[in-house]
Design a protein around this motif. Structure first.
Motif, PDB file in Angstrom:
ATOM      1  N   TRP A 172       0.834  -1.197   0.000  1.00  0.00           N
ATOM      2  CA  TRP A 172       0.000   0.000   0.000  1.00  0.00           C
ATOM      3  C   TRP A 172       0.876   1.257   0.000  1.00  0.00           C
ATOM      4  O   TRP A 172       0.706   2.149  -0.823  1.00  0.00           O
ATOM      5  CB  TRP A 172      -0.913  -0.039   1.213  1.00  0.00           C
ATOM      6  N   GLY A 190     -10.532   7.559  -1.576  1.00  0.00           N
ATOM      7  CA  GLY A 190      -9.971   8.260  -0.434  1.00  0.00           C
ATOM      8  C   GLY A 190      -9.348   7.265   0.537  1.00  0.00           C
ATOM      9  O   GLY A 190      -9.344   6.044   0.306  1.00  0.00           O
ATOM     10  N   TRP A 191      -8.854   7.794   1.645  1.00  0.00           N
ATOM     11  CA  TRP A 191      -8.185   6.963   2.634  1.00  0.00           C
ATOM     12  C   TRP A 191      -9.098   5.866   3.159  1.00  0.00           C
ATOM     13  O   TRP A 191      -8.689   4.719   3.301  1.00  0.00           O
ATOM     14  CB  TRP A 191      -7.676   7.849   3.781  1.00  0.00           C
ATOM     15  N   TRP A 192     -10.363   6.180   3.448  1.00  0.00           N
ATOM     16  CA  TRP A 192     -11.284   5.182   4.000  1.00  0.00           C
ATOM     17  C   TRP A 192     -11.587   4.092   2.978  1.00  0.00           C
ATOM     18  O   TRP A 192     -11.702   2.917   3.338  1.00  0.00           O
ATOM     19  CB  TRP A 192     -12.585   5.843   4.480  1.00  0.00           C
ATOM     20  N   GLY A 193     -11.702   4.465   1.712  1.00  0.00           N
ATOM     21  CA  GLY A 193     -11.910   3.456   0.677  1.00  0.00           C
ATOM     22  C   GLY A 193     -10.710   2.538   0.536  1.00  0.00           C
ATOM     23  O   GLY A 193     -10.859   1.324   0.377  1.00  0.00           O
ATOM     24  N   GLN A 194      -9.511   3.113   0.618  1.00  0.00           N
ATOM     25  CA  GLN A 194      -8.293   2.297   0.556  1.00  0.00           C
ATOM     26  C   GLN A 194      -8.204   1.375   1.764  1.00  0.00           C
ATOM     27  O   GLN A 194      -7.806   0.209   1.634  1.00  0.00           O
ATOM     28  CB  GLN A 194      -7.060   3.195   0.476  1.00  0.00           C
ATOM     29  N   LEU A 195      -8.574   1.885   2.929  1.00  0.00           N
ATOM     30  CA  LEU A 195      -8.564   1.053   4.139  1.00  0.00           C
ATOM     31  C   LEU A 195      -9.563  -0.092   4.005  1.00  0.00           C
ATOM     32  O   LEU A 195      -9.270  -1.234   4.387  1.00  0.00           O
ATOM     33  CB  LEU A 195      -8.873   1.901   5.379  1.00  0.00           C
ATOM     34  N   ALA A 196     -10.738   0.198   3.448  1.00  0.00           N
ATOM     35  CA  ALA A 196     -11.728  -0.863   3.223  1.00  0.00           C
ATOM     36  C   ALA A 196     -11.196  -1.897   2.232  1.00  0.00           C
ATOM     37  O   ALA A 196     -11.361  -3.108   2.440  1.00  0.00           O
ATOM     38  CB  ALA A 196     -13.042  -0.262   2.715  1.00  0.00           C
ATOM     39  N   TRP A 210     -20.286  -2.602  -4.090  1.00  0.00           N
ATOM     40  CA  TRP A 210     -20.440  -1.505  -3.123  1.00  0.00           C
ATOM     41  C   TRP A 210     -20.698  -0.202  -3.878  1.00  0.00           C
ATOM     42  O   TRP A 210     -21.606   0.566  -3.557  1.00  0.00           O
ATOM     43  CB  TRP A 210     -19.177  -1.464  -2.306  1.00  0.00           C
TER      44      TRP A 210
END
Length: 174
Positions: free
Chosen positions: A47, A111-117, A169
């Motif tokens: 990542w 975004g960051w949250w999508g990458q984390l998901a 999603w």
């Protein structure tokens, strides 16, 4: 000493990592040396590396990087597994690296949250090995080029499953 057909994690160290270029690649520049969750550490390294590399490349060049990394990784995983005398050692994390690069390449921009998901989904599919990932994991076993491809293959299927969930999603607007 005969080679083992064993998926238990081998414990190579820095000497093994630096002994051959294939080892350095297969062990994800050392991220596979982690004693705790080397696959997760390798995916985190992937990542971070992607975030550093991808902005400097066009989407086409990113795809070529992934394709070349797959071929080079196939060689590196084959060599490293043979030298560790374990068919699919946990320290080999290049499979997580190139598969997660594929996820990020095809799912970005996020975004960051999508990458984390995406990270969490990929780790789930890779570690839990539900249905198709379990099938892929058992398809190519052993040593040599077939075994080297097997190390990569189940992670590509985990990447596909991750991308499928992300696509659903986005389709459903979640």
């Amino acid at each position: 000493m005969p080679m083992q057909y064993d998926a238990s994690p081998a414990r190579p160290g820095a000497r093994f990592l630096l002994a051959h270029p294939a080892h350095f690649i297969a062990l994800g520049a050392g991220s596979g040396l982690s004693r705790i969750a080397p696959g997760t550490v390798g995916t985190l390294w992937a990542w971070l590396a992607w975030l550093a590399i991808a902005p400097r490349l066009s989407p086409g060049a990113q795809g070529l990087l992934i394709a070349a990394s797959t071929v080079v990784g196939w060689w590196a995983c084959t060599v490293a597994a043979r030298n560790l005398r374990v068919a699919d050692p946990g320290a080999i994390v290049w499979d997580e690296v190139v598969a997660f690069w594929l996820v990020l390449w095809l799912a970005m921009p996020m975004g960051w949250w999508g990458q984390l998901a995406a990270f969490a989904l990929f780790r789930f599919f890779d570690a839990a090995k539900p249905g198709p990932v379990r099938w892929a994991d058992g398809l190519f076993k052993g040593f040599g080029w077939r075994g080297g491809w097997g190390i990569l293959w189940d992670d590509f299927v985990a990447a596909f499953c991750t991308l499928l969930v992300i696509a659903l999603w986005r389709f459903w607007g979640l």
